[in-house]
Design a protein around this motif. Structure first.
Motif, PDB file in Angstrom:
ATOM      1  N   MET A  50       0.844  -1.192   0.000  1.00  0.00           N
ATOM      2  CA  MET A  50       0.000   0.000   0.000  1.00  0.00           C
ATOM      3  C   MET A  50       0.883   1.248   0.000  1.00  0.00           C
ATOM      4  N   PRO A  51       0.685   2.194  -0.918  1.00  0.00           N
ATOM      5  CA  PRO A  51       1.512   3.391  -0.972  1.00  0.00           C
ATOM      6  C   PRO A  51       1.247   4.312   0.218  1.00  0.00           C
ATOM      7  N   TYR A  52       2.269   5.074   0.567  1.00  0.00           N
ATOM      8  CA  TYR A  52       2.162   6.034   1.664  1.00  0.00           C
ATOM      9  C   TYR A  52       1.320   7.222   1.215  1.00  0.00           C
ATOM     10  N   VAL A  53       0.321   7.612   2.006  1.00  0.00           N
ATOM     11  CA  VAL A  53      -0.565   8.726   1.679  1.00  0.00           C
ATOM     12  C   VAL A  53      -0.346   9.840   2.694  1.00  0.00           C
ATOM     13  N   GLN A  54      -0.043  11.029   2.202  1.00  0.00           N
ATOM     14  CA  GLN A  54       0.167  12.173   3.079  1.00  0.00           C
ATOM     15  C   GLN A  54      -1.159  12.808   3.428  1.00  0.00           C
ATOM     16  N   ARG A  55      -1.293  13.199   4.684  1.00  0.00           N
ATOM     17  CA  ARG A  55      -2.472  13.923   5.138  1.00  0.00           C
ATOM     18  C   ARG A  55      -2.031  15.333   5.473  1.00  0.00           C
ATOM     19  N   TRP A  56      -2.297  16.250   4.568  1.00  0.00           N
ATOM     20  CA  TRP A  56      -1.877  17.635   4.738  1.00  0.00           C
ATOM     21  C   TRP A  56      -2.782  18.345   5.724  1.00  0.00           C
ATOM     22  N   ARG A  57      -2.180  19.189   6.567  1.00  0.00           N
ATOM     23  CA  ARG A  57      -2.930  19.965   7.557  1.00  0.00           C
ATOM     24  C   ARG A  57      -2.502  21.417   7.453  1.00  0.00           C
ATOM     25  N   LYS A  58      -3.456  22.298   7.688  1.00  0.00           N
ATOM     26  CA  LYS A  58      -3.119  23.712   7.721  1.00  0.00           C
ATOM     27  C   LYS A  58      -3.644  24.306   9.026  1.00  0.00           C
ATOM     28  N   SER A  59      -3.183  25.469   9.348  1.00  0.00           N
ATOM     29  CA  SER A  59      -3.569  26.134  10.580  1.00  0.00           C
ATOM     30  C   SER A  59      -5.062  26.427  10.599  1.00  0.00           C
ATOM     31  N   SER A  60      -5.650  26.326  11.777  1.00  0.00           N
ATOM     32  CA  SER A  60      -7.063  26.680  11.917  1.00  0.00           C
ATOM     33  C   SER A  60      -7.266  28.178  11.684  1.00  0.00           C
ATOM     34  N   TYR A  61      -6.215  28.975  11.780  1.00  0.00           N
ATOM     35  CA  TYR A  61      -6.311  30.410  11.506  1.00  0.00           C
ATOM     36  C   TYR A  61      -6.525  30.686  10.024  1.00  0.00           C
ATOM     37  N   SER A  62      -6.245  29.721   9.170  1.00  0.00           N
ATOM     38  CA  SER A  62      -6.384  29.918   7.724  1.00  0.00           C
ATOM     39  C   SER A  62      -7.829  29.873   7.271  1.00  0.00           C
ATOM     40  N   GLY A  63      -8.709  29.283   8.044  1.00  0.00           N
ATOM     41  CA  GLY A  63     -10.102  29.179   7.655  1.00  0.00           C
ATOM     42  C   GLY A  63     -10.312  28.081   6.623  1.00  0.00           C
ATOM     43  N   ASP A  64     -11.547  27.929   6.175  1.00  0.00           N
ATOM     44  CA  ASP A  64     -11.885  26.880   5.225  1.00  0.00           C
ATOM     45  C   ASP A  64     -12.159  27.404   3.827  1.00  0.00           C
ATOM     46  N   VAL A  65     -11.889  28.667   3.571  1.00  0.00           N
ATOM     47  CA  VAL A  65     -12.175  29.275   2.280  1.00  0.00           C
ATOM     48  C   VAL A  65     -11.111  28.851   1.275  1.00  0.00           C
ATOM     49  N   ASP A  66     -11.546  28.426   0.100  1.00  0.00           N
ATOM     50  CA  ASP A  66     -10.591  28.082  -0.957  1.00  0.00           C
ATOM     51  C   ASP A  66      -9.827  29.326  -1.382  1.00  0.00           C
ATOM     52  N   GLY A  67      -8.593  29.130  -1.797  1.00  0.00           N
ATOM     53  CA  GLY A  67      -7.790  30.239  -2.272  1.00  0.00           C
ATOM     54  C   GLY A  67      -6.915  30.864  -1.209  1.00  0.00           C
ATOM     55  N   ASN A  68      -7.065  30.412   0.047  1.00  0.00           N
ATOM     56  CA  ASN A  68      -6.194  30.948   1.088  1.00  0.00           C
ATOM     57  C   ASN A  68      -4.761  30.525   0.825  1.00  0.00           C
ATOM     58  N   ALA A  69      -3.852  31.447   0.916  1.00  0.00           N
ATOM     59  CA  ALA A  69      -2.437  31.139   0.776  1.00  0.00           C
ATOM     60  C   ALA A  69      -1.900  30.843   2.168  1.00  0.00           C
ATOM     61  N   CYS A  70      -1.600  29.596   2.416  1.00  0.00           N
ATOM     62  CA  CYS A  70      -1.123  29.220   3.740  1.00  0.00           C
ATOM     63  C   CYS A  70      -0.138  28.066   3.620  1.00  0.00           C
ATOM     64  N   VAL A  71       0.609  27.866   4.668  1.00  0.00           N
ATOM     65  CA  VAL A  71       1.548  26.762   4.731  1.00  0.00           C
ATOM     66  C   VAL A  71       0.822  25.540   5.273  1.00  0.00           C
ATOM     67  N   GLU A  72       1.045  24.399   4.628  1.00  0.00           N
ATOM     68  CA  GLU A  72       0.454  23.139   5.065  1.00  0.00           C
ATOM     69  C   GLU A  72       1.573  22.183   5.477  1.00  0.00           C
ATOM     70  N   LEU A  73       1.307  21.350   6.458  1.00  0.00           N
ATOM     71  CA  LEU A  73       2.283  20.388   6.962  1.00  0.00           C
ATOM     72  C   LEU A  73       1.742  18.969   6.843  1.00  0.00           C
ATOM     73  N   ALA A  74       2.657  18.020   6.696  1.00  0.00           N
ATOM     74  CA  ALA A  74       2.284  16.600   6.676  1.00  0.00           C
ATOM     75  C   ALA A  74       3.462  15.790   7.199  1.00  0.00           C
ATOM     76  N   HIS A  75       3.167  14.620   7.725  1.00  0.00           N
ATOM     77  CA  HIS A  75       4.216  13.684   8.109  1.00  0.00           C
ATOM     78  C   HIS A  75       4.671  12.954   6.858  1.00  0.00           C
ATOM     79  N   GLY A  76       5.959  12.889   6.660  1.00  0.00           N
ATOM     80  CA  GLY A  76       6.523  12.147   5.546  1.00  0.00           C
ATOM     81  C   GLY A  76       7.087  10.828   6.021  1.00  0.00           C
TER      82      GLY A  76
END
Length: 68
Positions: free
Chosen positions: A1-27
């Motif tokens: 099974m391939p490794y799947v990244q689950r990207w997360r962003k800050s709750s301060y970024s909101g849920d609106v599309d188009g927000n420019a924010c940094v996202e993190l994931a475990h590699g």
């Protein structure tokens, strides 16, 4: 099974599309992955220790002079 990244962003970024924010994931092999939400194909890998050092420096204001 391939490794799947689950990207997360800050709750301060909101849920609106188009927000420019940094996202993190475990590699694989304990790496932390970072990407800009509007450039998801560009990914930077770092270690947890290096990310902690960066966030501490940002919180301490060590980079504030760069935004003036």
């Amino acid at each position: 099974m391939p490794y799947v990244q689950r990207w997360r962003k800050s709750s301060y970024s909101g849920d609106v599309d188009g927000n420019a924010c940094v996202e993190l994931a475990h590699g694989q092999d304990a790496a932390i992955l970072l990407r800009e939400s509007d450039e998801p194909g560009t990914v930077i890998a770092t270690t947890p220790a290096a990310l902690r050092a960066l966030t501490r420096a940002v919180r301490a204001g060590r980079f504030d002079h760069l935004s003036r």
